[in-house]
Design a protein around this motif. Structure first.
Motif, short mmCIF file in Angstrom:
data_model
loop_
_atom_site.label_atom_id
_atom_site.label_comp_id
_atom_site.label_asym_id
_atom_site.label_seq_id
_atom_site.Cartn_x
_atom_site.Cartn_y
_atom_site.Cartn_z
N ALA A 34 25.95 -7.63 27.46
CA ALA A 34 26.43 -6.29 27.82
C ALA A 34 27.69 -5.94 27.03
N ILE A 35 28.59 -6.90 26.87
CA ILE A 35 29.81 -6.65 26.10
C ILE A 35 29.44 -6.38 24.65
N ARG A 36 28.52 -7.16 24.12
CA ARG A 36 28.09 -6.96 22.74
C ARG A 36 27.50 -5.57 22.54
N ALA A 37 26.64 -5.15 23.47
CA ALA A 37 26.02 -3.82 23.37
C ALA A 37 27.07 -2.72 23.49
N ALA A 38 28.05 -2.93 24.37
CA ALA A 38 29.10 -1.92 24.57
C ALA A 38 29.96 -1.76 23.32
N VAL A 39 30.36 -2.89 22.73
CA VAL A 39 31.19 -2.84 21.52
C VAL A 39 30.42 -2.18 20.38
N ARG A 40 29.15 -2.55 20.25
CA ARG A 40 28.34 -1.98 19.18
C ARG A 40 28.20 -0.48 19.34
N ALA A 41 27.97 -0.03 20.58
CA ALA A 41 27.80 1.40 20.84
C ALA A 41 29.07 2.18 20.52
N VAL A 42 30.22 1.62 20.86
CA VAL A 42 31.48 2.31 20.60
C VAL A 42 31.72 2.44 19.10
N ALA B 210 29.16 -12.86 16.08
CA ALA B 210 29.82 -13.91 16.84
C ALA B 210 29.45 -13.84 18.32
N LEU B 211 29.37 -12.64 18.87
CA LEU B 211 28.99 -12.48 20.28
C LEU B 211 27.55 -12.90 20.48
N ALA B 212 26.70 -12.63 19.49
CA ALA B 212 25.30 -13.06 19.59
C ALA B 212 25.23 -14.58 19.67
N ARG B 213 26.04 -15.25 18.87
CA ARG B 213 26.06 -16.72 18.90
C ARG B 213 26.62 -17.24 20.23
N LEU B 214 27.65 -16.57 20.74
CA LEU B 214 28.21 -16.98 22.03
C LEU B 214 27.18 -16.80 23.14
N GLU B 215 26.48 -15.68 23.11
CA GLU B 215 25.44 -15.43 24.11
C GLU B 215 24.37 -16.52 24.06
N ALA B 216 23.94 -16.89 22.85
CA ALA B 216 22.91 -17.92 22.70
C ALA B 216 23.43 -19.28 23.20
N ALA B 217 24.71 -19.56 22.92
CA ALA B 217 25.28 -20.83 23.34
C ALA B 217 25.39 -20.94 24.86
N LEU B 218 25.65 -19.80 25.51
CA LEU B 218 25.78 -19.80 26.97
C LEU B 218 24.43 -19.73 27.66
N ALA C 246 39.90 0.57 23.87
CA ALA C 246 39.80 -0.18 25.12
C ALA C 246 39.09 0.61 26.21
N GLU C 247 39.54 1.83 26.46
CA GLU C 247 38.94 2.62 27.54
C GLU C 247 37.49 2.98 27.22
N ALA C 248 37.22 3.33 25.97
CA ALA C 248 35.85 3.68 25.58
C ALA C 248 34.93 2.49 25.73
N THR C 249 35.40 1.30 25.38
CA THR C 249 34.59 0.09 25.51
C THR C 249 34.35 -0.23 26.98
N ALA C 250 35.37 -0.05 27.81
CA ALA C 250 35.21 -0.30 29.24
C ALA C 250 34.16 0.63 29.84
N ARG C 251 34.20 1.90 29.45
CA ARG C 251 33.20 2.85 29.97
C ARG C 251 31.80 2.48 29.47
N SER C 252 31.71 2.11 28.22
CA SER C 252 30.42 1.73 27.65
C SER C 252 29.88 0.48 28.33
N LEU C 253 30.76 -0.47 28.61
CA LEU C 253 30.33 -1.69 29.29
C LEU C 253 29.85 -1.40 30.70
N ALA C 254 30.57 -0.56 31.41
CA ALA C 254 30.17 -0.21 32.77
C ALA C 254 28.82 0.49 32.81
N ALA C 255 28.44 1.14 31.71
CA ALA C 255 27.17 1.88 31.66
C ALA C 255 25.98 1.01 31.24
N GLN C 256 26.24 -0.25 30.84
CA GLN C 256 25.14 -1.11 30.40
C GLN C 256 24.27 -1.53 31.59
N PRO C 257 22.97 -1.80 31.35
CA PRO C 257 22.06 -2.21 32.44
C PRO C 257 22.62 -3.39 33.22
#
Length: 203
Positions: free
Chosen positions: A96-104, A194-202, A77-88
């Motif tokens: 951004a969430i997808r990139a953060a989760v993938r990076a972690v 799944a996040l890629a599909r959600l991003e496309a849907a939104l 959780a904390e690592a993902t939050a830090r990674s998310l905060a660091a996304q462009p």
């Protein structure tokens, strides 16, 4: 090497050893919970599997119920939050969430990734683990909302933001439920798709 440095090094070594012992005990407990059920598993069995005394188990986990709480067991959780905060800042929140989760997950060793996958799948298949960790899931949802709100410069009670975070959270739970029914599934890979599909849907 100074005496202070030596003392700190020894203290650090002790803490790492304690952390490894704690993790090993909980890993064996989860394995047994998954294989034979929570209620059928005894602390004595867990101690034997972890190659420690029952007293050692109780030193780290005062009750059997504490073994089911996964706050400190491969928590991301904390690592993902830090990674998310660091996304462009210009990335769509879901991207951004997808990139953060993938990076972690890419930063984990194969052993850590396997342990995390096992942890997540057991949490949705062993009822006692599910109920013991509802608070942990709510904490993760709240943390995700905080970081997404900060990135967007919006309040955490913003209706659109809350719906978006809950959509991501729901997708994550869906992936875990589906992965639990598919032998050899890779939850992190499925989450990314799944996040890629959600991003496309939104859009």
């Amino acid at each position: 090497m100074s005496a202070v440095t030596s003392t700190r090094g020894a203290a650090g070594l002790r803490e790492r050893k304690k952390a490894r012992t704690r993790t090993a005990i909980q890993r064996e407990a989860l394995r047994l919970f998954g294989e034979q059920g929570y209620h059928a598993t005894t602390v004595e069995q867990i101690a034997a599997a972890a190659d420690v005394a029952a007293a050692t188990v109780f030193r780290y986990f005062p009750t059997k119920e504490d073994l089911a709480v996964l706050d400190d067991y491969y928590s991301l959780a904390e690592a993902t939050a830090r990674s998310l905060a660091a996304q462009p800042a210009d990335l769509h929140p879901v991207a951004a969430i997808r990139a953060a989760v993938r990076a972690v997950f890419e930063g984990l060793s194969p052993e850590e990734r396997a342990a995390r996958h096992e942890r997540d799948l057991l949490m949705v298949t062993v009822p006692e683990l599910w109920s013991a960790n509802l608070g942990l899931m709510l904490k993760g949802r709240r943390l995700l909302r905080e970081v997404v709100a900060e990135r967007a410069g919006r309040g955490q009670d913003d209706p659109e933001l809350r719906v978006l975070v809950d959509a991501v959270f729901g997708v994550g739970l869906g992936v875990l439920f589906d992965s639990a029914d598919a032998e050899g599934a890779d939850p992190s890979g499925r989450m990314d798709e799944a996040l890629a599909r959600l991003e496309a849907a939104l859009g």
